[in-house]
Design a protein around this motif. Sequence first.
Motif, mmCIF file in Angstrom:
data_model
loop_
_atom_site.group_PDB
_atom_site.id
_atom_site.type_symbol
_atom_site.label_atom_id
_atom_site.label_comp_id
_atom_site.label_asym_id
_atom_site.label_seq_id
_atom_site.Cartn_x
_atom_site.Cartn_y
_atom_site.Cartn_z
ATOM 1 N N VAL A 122 0.855 -1.157 0.000
ATOM 2 C CA VAL A 122 0.000 0.000 0.000
ATOM 3 C C VAL A 122 0.901 1.220 0.000
ATOM 4 O O VAL A 122 1.770 1.345 0.868
ATOM 5 C CB VAL A 122 -0.916 0.012 1.243
ATOM 6 N N ARG A 123 0.733 2.080 -0.974
ATOM 7 C CA ARG A 123 1.530 3.310 -1.059
ATOM 8 C C ARG A 123 0.634 4.504 -0.747
ATOM 9 O O ARG A 123 -0.505 4.554 -1.192
ATOM 10 C CB ARG A 123 2.118 3.452 -2.458
ATOM 11 N N PHE A 124 1.158 5.479 0.001
ATOM 12 C CA PHE A 124 0.385 6.639 0.403
ATOM 13 C C PHE A 124 1.298 7.867 0.473
ATOM 14 O O PHE A 124 2.485 7.757 0.758
ATOM 15 C CB PHE A 124 -0.296 6.383 1.757
ATOM 16 N N PRO A 125 0.756 9.074 0.201
ATOM 17 C CA PRO A 125 1.567 10.298 0.284
ATOM 18 C C PRO A 125 1.905 10.618 1.739
ATOM 19 O O PRO A 125 1.108 10.395 2.639
ATOM 20 C CB PRO A 125 0.678 11.376 -0.334
ATOM 21 N N LEU A 126 3.111 11.138 1.958
ATOM 22 C CA LEU A 126 3.528 11.518 3.309
ATOM 23 C C LEU A 126 3.382 13.013 3.570
ATOM 24 O O LEU A 126 3.451 13.441 4.715
ATOM 25 C CB LEU A 126 4.974 11.094 3.568
ATOM 26 N N SER A 127 3.192 13.812 2.522
ATOM 27 C CA SER A 127 3.037 15.249 2.700
ATOM 28 C C SER A 127 2.046 15.795 1.693
ATOM 29 O O SER A 127 2.233 15.656 0.487
ATOM 30 C CB SER A 127 4.379 15.967 2.553
ATOM 31 N N ALA A 128 1.017 16.445 2.186
ATOM 32 C CA ALA A 128 0.041 17.091 1.310
ATOM 33 C C ALA A 128 0.508 18.492 0.927
ATOM 34 O O ALA A 128 -0.092 19.133 0.080
ATOM 35 C CB ALA A 128 -1.312 17.167 2.004
ATOM 36 N N ARG A 129 1.586 18.969 1.528
ATOM 37 C CA ARG A 129 2.072 20.324 1.272
ATOM 38 C C ARG A 129 2.937 20.413 0.015
ATOM 39 O O ARG A 129 3.194 21.498 -0.477
ATOM 40 C CB ARG A 129 2.869 20.808 2.472
ATOM 41 N N LEU A 130 3.408 19.287 -0.499
ATOM 42 C CA LEU A 130 4.238 19.295 -1.691
ATOM 43 C C LEU A 130 3.378 19.523 -2.935
ATOM 44 O O LEU A 130 2.226 19.095 -2.987
ATOM 45 C CB LEU A 130 4.982 17.963 -1.834
ATOM 46 N N LYS A 131 3.957 20.175 -3.963
ATOM 47 C CA LYS A 131 3.230 20.372 -5.218
ATOM 48 C C LYS A 131 2.930 19.036 -5.880
ATOM 49 O O LYS A 131 1.890 18.843 -6.481
ATOM 50 C CB LYS A 131 4.048 21.244 -6.166
ATOM 51 N N ASP A 132 3.876 18.099 -5.777
ATOM 52 C CA ASP A 132 3.707 16.749 -6.324
ATOM 53 C C ASP A 132 3.593 15.769 -5.152
ATOM 54 O O ASP A 132 4.592 15.423 -4.538
ATOM 55 C CB ASP A 132 4.903 16.388 -7.209
ATOM 56 N N PRO A 133 2.382 15.315 -4.811
ATOM 57 C CA PRO A 133 2.226 14.425 -3.655
ATOM 58 C C PRO A 133 2.926 13.070 -3.823
ATOM 59 O O PRO A 133 3.160 12.369 -2.858
ATOM 60 C CB PRO A 133 0.717 14.244 -3.514
ATOM 61 N N ASP A 134 3.288 12.704 -5.074
ATOM 62 C CA ASP A 134 3.998 11.447 -5.315
ATOM 63 C C ASP A 134 5.503 11.577 -5.090
ATOM 64 O O ASP A 134 6.232 10.599 -5.197
ATOM 65 C CB ASP A 134 3.750 10.948 -6.732
ATOM 66 N N ARG A 135 5.981 12.763 -4.798
ATOM 67 C CA ARG A 135 7.420 12.964 -4.603
ATOM 68 C C ARG A 135 7.920 12.312 -3.311
ATOM 69 O O ARG A 135 9.030 11.803 -3.245
ATOM 70 C CB ARG A 135 7.746 14.447 -4.599
ATOM 71 N N LEU A 136 7.102 12.297 -2.273
ATOM 72 C CA LEU A 136 7.462 11.678 -0.997
ATOM 73 C C LEU A 136 6.317 10.774 -0.569
ATOM 74 O O LEU A 136 5.225 11.248 -0.244
ATOM 75 C CB LEU A 136 7.726 12.748 0.070
ATOM 76 N N THR A 137 6.552 9.458 -0.603
ATOM 77 C CA THR A 137 5.493 8.504 -0.269
ATOM 78 C C THR A 137 5.990 7.482 0.750
ATOM 79 O O THR A 137 7.182 7.238 0.879
ATOM 80 C CB THR A 137 4.991 7.751 -1.522
#
Length: 80
Positions: free
Chosen positions: A1-16
């Motif tokens: 299961v993959r999930f975003p770790l930060s909603a503040r990033l422009k690209d939510p897939d950059r840190l998961t």
Amino acid sequence: VRFPLSARLKDPDRLTGELFYDAGYDWSDPQSFEINRVKTGLGVGVRVKLPIAGILRVDLAYPVPNYDNYKIHVSLGHTF
């Protein structure tokens, strides 16, 4: 299961982050397969998309049922 770790990033897939369960076994002859030799593990991981190098992956994995024998896996680049 993959999930975003930060909603503040422009690209939510950059840190998961990831939660995973894995199972596997290697054999060369179909007649030699033994279900009790299948190895299983579970773990957590972090993925960071880097501009030039690709994806940096860091995982902490535990073999099941031997939870005290964890391993850290680090890799750079895409998997195939």
